[in-house]
Scaffold this active site. Structure first.
Site, PDB file in Angstrom:
ATOM      1  N   CYS A  39      65.195  18.761  77.208  1.00 58.78           N
ATOM      2  CA  CYS A  39      64.258  19.182  76.146  1.00 58.78           C
ATOM      3  C   CYS A  39      63.985  20.682  76.232  1.00 58.78           C
ATOM      4  O   CYS A  39      63.331  21.156  77.168  1.00 58.78           O
ATOM      5  CB  CYS A  39      62.975  18.374  76.283  1.00 58.78           C
ATOM      6  SG  CYS A  39      61.603  18.971  75.286  1.00 58.78           S
TER       7      CYS A  39
ATOM      8  N   CYS B 225      60.332  21.707  76.285  1.00 63.24           N
ATOM      9  CA  CYS B 225      59.747  21.361  77.591  1.00 63.24           C
ATOM     10  C   CYS B 225      59.983  22.489  78.591  1.00 63.24           C
ATOM     11  O   CYS B 225      59.097  22.825  79.390  1.00 63.24           O
ATOM     12  CB  CYS B 225      60.363  20.072  78.138  1.00 63.24           C
ATOM     13  SG  CYS B 225      60.062  18.602  77.143  1.00 63.24           S
TER      14      CYS B 225
END
Length: 282
Positions: free
Chosen positions: A37, A40
């Site tokens: 991600c 993230c």
């Protein structure tokens, strides 16, 4: 594995201890993330940097959702990064996506302990060490400023109840009517007062002699609850409801609901007797 004192890696297996239990002592921010991600990877360092500024007052727990799908599913994580703040075992704030650093800092600031929180924590430590007088004085200092700090109210009320100063404790607890601990303590005050008023009466014999009487079953049920024999209490109260659902404006039903609050809504006893009560009522 610990990354730093204020940032830890957690798993489904450690979630209960590292998040739920720890959040009863200080706020825990759970960062639900995954290695693939991109947002993230942007948010993660920002959260860790900001967490460091709070010097352990708020802890960050990082959960890799690819490897720990149970916790992600339990808390309905549908997109990552997802950030959820826990206090006293429940989610109190959250956001999704990679927020800029100022917004992340504001998020942490909303969780950080206030001066009253710190003072209450000091008083709780005094109480735990056996210094009841010192703890009481500290709790009273906090509340003398007009604060309705829940921890100070709960702490002082607990001390007052232990020495049977129930009226003062009840007055304090009325200041935080929505607090679950306050509700539970008010139930305890009622039950202890009830037990004291009826200690010389043979309520068990009355209930046995009049098994179809809502009043006698209610009275014995409440006495059992005061003795913390909750299963027996719920059984008696349920029979009171069965005998007359409307007696005293549903007093037996209300007493059962109070016991549910004492035990907690997740208790297997609560769930069992909720079903039984529904079957009698409906």
């Amino acid at each position: 594995m610990a990354i730093e004192q204020h940032v830890i890696d957690i798993t489904d297996e450690t979630f209960q201890t590292a998040v739920i239990e720890e959040s009863k002592h200080r706020p825990v921010v759970v960062d639900f993330w995954a290695p693939w991600c991109g947002p993230c990877r942007t948010l993660g360092p920002t959260i860790e940097k900001v967490a460091g500024e709070f010097k352990g007052d708020v802890v960050v727990a990082k959960l890799n959702v690819d490897e720990n799908q149970q916790s992600a599913g339990q808390y309905r994580v549908q997109g990552i990064p997802a950030v959820k703040a826990f206090r006293d075992g429940r989610v109190v704030n959250e956001f999704t996506g990679a927020l800029p650093e100022p917004q992340v800092r504001a998020f942490f600031q909303s969780l950080a302990p206030t001066a009253a929180d710190r003072a209450a924590a000091e008083a709780e430590e005094l109480l735990a060490s056996g210094d009841t007088a010192g703890a009481e004085a500290r709790f009273r200092d906090i509340l003398s400023t007009g604060s309705d700090d829940p921890k100070a109210i709960i702490g002082l009320s607990t001390i007052l109840i232990a020495r049977s100063d129930r009226d003062e404790a009840d007055g304090l607890l009325k200041r935080i009517p929505a607090d679950r601990q306050a509700k539970v303590l008010r139930h305890r005050i009622f039950l202890e007062g009830y037990a004291a008023r009826h200690k010389d009466e043979d309520l068990e014999s009355e209930a046995t002699a009049n098994p179809r009487d809502a009043r006698t079953r209610y009275r014995w049920g409440v006495m059992l609850a005061a003795r913390e024999d909750y299963i027996a209490a719920l059984t008696e109260l349920l029979e009171s409801v069965r005998a007359d659902k409307a007696w005293e404006d549903g007093a037996a039903r209300k007493a059962m609901l109070a016991i549910f609050e004492i035990l907690g809504m997740d208790s297997t006893i609560t769930r069992d007797y909720q079903r039984r009560l529904e079957n009698v009522l409906f």
